[in-house]
Design an enzyme around this catalytic site. Sequence first.
Site, PDB file in Angstrom:
ATOM      1  N   ASP A  27      46.186 -22.928  19.649  1.00 39.59           N
ATOM      2  CA  ASP A  27      45.236 -22.402  18.545  1.00 39.59           C
ATOM      3  C   ASP A  27      44.631 -23.982  18.242  1.00 39.59           C
ATOM      4  O   ASP A  27      44.597 -24.949  18.546  1.00 39.59           O
ATOM      5  CB  ASP A  27      46.099 -22.083  17.222  1.00 39.59           C
ATOM      6  N   ASP A  29      42.617 -24.653  14.272  1.00 45.66           N
ATOM      7  CA  ASP A  29      42.580 -25.193  13.149  1.00 45.66           C
ATOM      8  C   ASP A  29      44.196 -24.990  12.538  1.00 45.66           C
ATOM      9  O   ASP A  29      44.909 -24.129  12.867  1.00 45.66           O
ATOM     10  CB  ASP A  29      41.955 -24.395  12.014  1.00 45.66           C
ATOM     11  N   ASP A 183      50.315 -22.146  14.502  1.00 45.38           N
ATOM     12  CA  ASP A 183      50.284 -22.530  13.090  1.00 45.38           C
ATOM     13  C   ASP A 183      50.404 -21.327  12.219  1.00 45.38           C
ATOM     14  O   ASP A 183      51.180 -21.506  10.819  1.00 45.38           O
ATOM     15  CB  ASP A 183      49.613 -23.586  12.235  1.00 45.38           C
TER      16      ASP A 183
END
Length: 248
Positions: A27, A29, A183
Site C-alpha cells: 500500500d 499512504d 496499514d
Amino acid sequence: MVGSDSGTGGTFTAPAETHTFNGILFDMDGTIINSTDAIVKHWHKIGKELGVDPSVILQTSHGRRSIDTLALYDQSKANLNYVSYIEGLIPREYGADAVEIPGARSLLASLEHIKAPWAIVTSGTRPLVTGWLDVMKLSHPQHLVVAEDVSAGKPAPDCYRLGMDRLGLAAEERRAAVLVIEDSPAGILAGKAAGCRVIGLATTHSIEQLRKSGADWIVQDLRSVALTSECVGVHGTIQVEIRHALER
C-alpha cells in the site's frame, strides 16, 4: 521499538521469522509514507467546497478511493478526471507535511537493488502516488496499481489481484506466496481476499482493528521487515525476515 506495549496488553517481541515470497505488494499512504497531515488539510479544503464537515469525511476516507468517498457527498465530483486533478495537487501544496514510514526507504532500495518483483497497490490516483514518490525521492516501482485501474476499491480484492497479474504471477502456486504490506483494515481485508499473506503496520489504526481485519503479522513499521542475504530477485523468490512482530 522492541518490546513496546501495543496498548492491548501485547508486546512487539515475537521471535524473528523468515518466509519466502514470489512478490511483495505495498500500500502507499500509511505504509510507505505518512501523509496524514497533508490529507487532513486536503479534506478540510474539499469539505469546505462541498459544505460537508471534514471530520465526517475523515472518519471513513483512509484506505478508500477518493472517488468512492466523494460519491457519498456529491456524485458530480465522483469522477476520475476531478479526483486525479485534486489529488495531483496534494504533494505540491502539502509536500512538507508528509514523512516516510521508518524503514521504507531502505526496504524499497533493497528491493530495487536485487530487481525483486514488487509493486505499489493503492487507493490513490497515479498523480498522487507519483507526486509523493517524487517529492519524497523514494524508489519508483516498475509496476503500479492505482485508483483508475479498478472499478471496485479496497476492501474488494480487485486491486491486489491486478497487482499479482502485473508481477507476472498468474499461476495459482505463485500467487499463493505473495506478501501484502498494509496499514488499513480495508487494505488488509483486500489482501486477504486476494489470497495473500498480509503484514499489518500499526501506523494509522489500532492493534485491535488490524487483528480483526485478519493481518497475519502486526509490526510497528517497516524497520521490522527486511530482506535476507539469500534473496534471489528476478524470476526467483524473495526471502523476508519479519522481526519484532506483535506476540500472537
